[in-house]
Scaffold this active site. Sequence first.
Site, PDB file in Angstrom:
ATOM      1  N   THR A   1       0.834  -1.200   0.000  1.00 55.87           N
ATOM      2  CA  THR A   1       0.000   0.000   0.000  1.00 55.87           C
ATOM      3  C   THR A   1       0.869   1.250   0.000  1.00 55.87           C
ATOM      4  O   THR A   1       2.053   1.208   0.317  1.00 55.87           O
ATOM      5  CB  THR A   1      -0.952   0.020   1.219  1.00 55.87           C
ATOM      6  OG1 THR A   1      -1.914   1.077   1.063  1.00 55.87           O
ATOM      7  CG2 THR A   1      -0.209   0.195   2.522  1.00 55.87           C
ATOM      8  N   CYS A   2       0.266   2.351  -0.404  1.00 60.95           N
ATOM      9  CA  CYS A   2       0.880   3.680  -0.360  1.00 60.95           C
ATOM     10  C   CYS A   2       2.184   3.699  -1.172  1.00 60.95           C
ATOM     11  O   CYS A   2       2.171   3.532  -2.376  1.00 60.95           O
ATOM     12  CB  CYS A   2       1.080   4.096   1.087  1.00 60.95           C
ATOM     13  SG  CYS A   2       1.451   5.845   1.310  1.00 60.95           S
ATOM     14  N   HIS A   3       3.327   3.872  -0.521  1.00 64.73           N
ATOM     15  CA  HIS A   3       4.626   3.856  -1.200  1.00 64.73           C
ATOM     16  C   HIS A   3       5.202   2.452  -1.324  1.00 64.73           C
ATOM     17  O   HIS A   3       6.252   2.260  -1.925  1.00 64.73           O
ATOM     18  CB  HIS A   3       5.623   4.758  -0.458  1.00 64.73           C
ATOM     19  CG  HIS A   3       5.360   6.219  -0.642  1.00 64.73           C
ATOM     20  ND1 HIS A   3       4.317   6.859  -0.032  1.00 64.73           N
ATOM     21  CD2 HIS A   3       6.009   7.152  -1.370  1.00 64.73           C
ATOM     22  CE1 HIS A   3       4.335   8.146  -0.372  1.00 64.73           C
ATOM     23  NE2 HIS A   3       5.353   8.350  -1.184  1.00 64.73           N
ATOM     24  N   GLY A   4       4.517   1.447  -0.765  1.00 63.86           N
ATOM     25  CA  GLY A   4       4.974   0.064  -0.849  1.00 63.86           C
ATOM     26  C   GLY A   4       5.209  -0.438  -2.269  1.00 63.86           C
ATOM     27  O   GLY A   4       6.156  -1.187  -2.513  1.00 63.86           O
TER      28      GLY A   4
ATOM     29  N   LEU B   1       6.653   0.924  -4.563  1.00 65.43           N
ATOM     30  CA  LEU B   1       8.006   1.265  -5.003  1.00 65.43           C
ATOM     31  C   LEU B   1       8.913   0.039  -4.908  1.00 65.43           C
ATOM     32  O   LEU B   1       9.786  -0.167  -5.757  1.00 65.43           O
ATOM     33  CB  LEU B   1       8.591   2.395  -4.149  1.00 65.43           C
ATOM     34  CG  LEU B   1       7.990   3.786  -4.323  1.00 65.43           C
ATOM     35  CD1 LEU B   1       8.564   4.738  -3.278  1.00 65.43           C
ATOM     36  CD2 LEU B   1       8.197   4.304  -5.727  1.00 65.43           C
TER      37      LEU B   1
END
Length: 190
Positions: free
Chosen positions: A116-119, A121
């Site tokens: 999730t979110c910046h995961g 990346l």
Amino acid sequence: MTKRVLIITGDGGETLEVLYPYERLREAGYTPVIAAQHTDRPVQLVVHDFVDTFDTYTEKLGHRWPADIAIAEVNPDDYAALVIPGGRAPEYLRMNEDVLRVVRTFHEQRKPIAATCHGPLILAAAGILEGARCAGFAMVSPDIRAAGGRYEDSEAVTDGNLVTARAWNDNGPWMRAFLALLEATATATK
């Protein structure tokens, strides 16, 4: 099948995206295991939020949480699934070869992976997004696309063994979809 689920995070990990999955997994009968680059001190989590006078999110210190295992020591065979919370931790964890090894192994074994979110990346750096539908924080959508993924602005996107979401405000739908995939995978392997 093991009931252990690995959560990879580090300093700057988003508190709500680490602790919500941790507790939901416990509630569902799984044993969450926190992996970080270090185990000699607790991981410093953070809280991201929005204020009217900022163009982007703000960051405040969140909870400190102990890591159970160093990422370098992780054997993916010991876990049923993987969770990659967001925050800033994925920005530097994506450069850690052990993190990439772990993610690639989970993906090759078709084990469930939640990010999730910046995961995402980390998913992009691991090279596993080619052709995959993937949610994430809007600011990482260029990275998802550059890695060959198809960005979706959604609270929970399931594509194969991947379950992704935009951010902490999607925790409920994200974990619901992940736990459904985890249970389906457990049933299929019995």
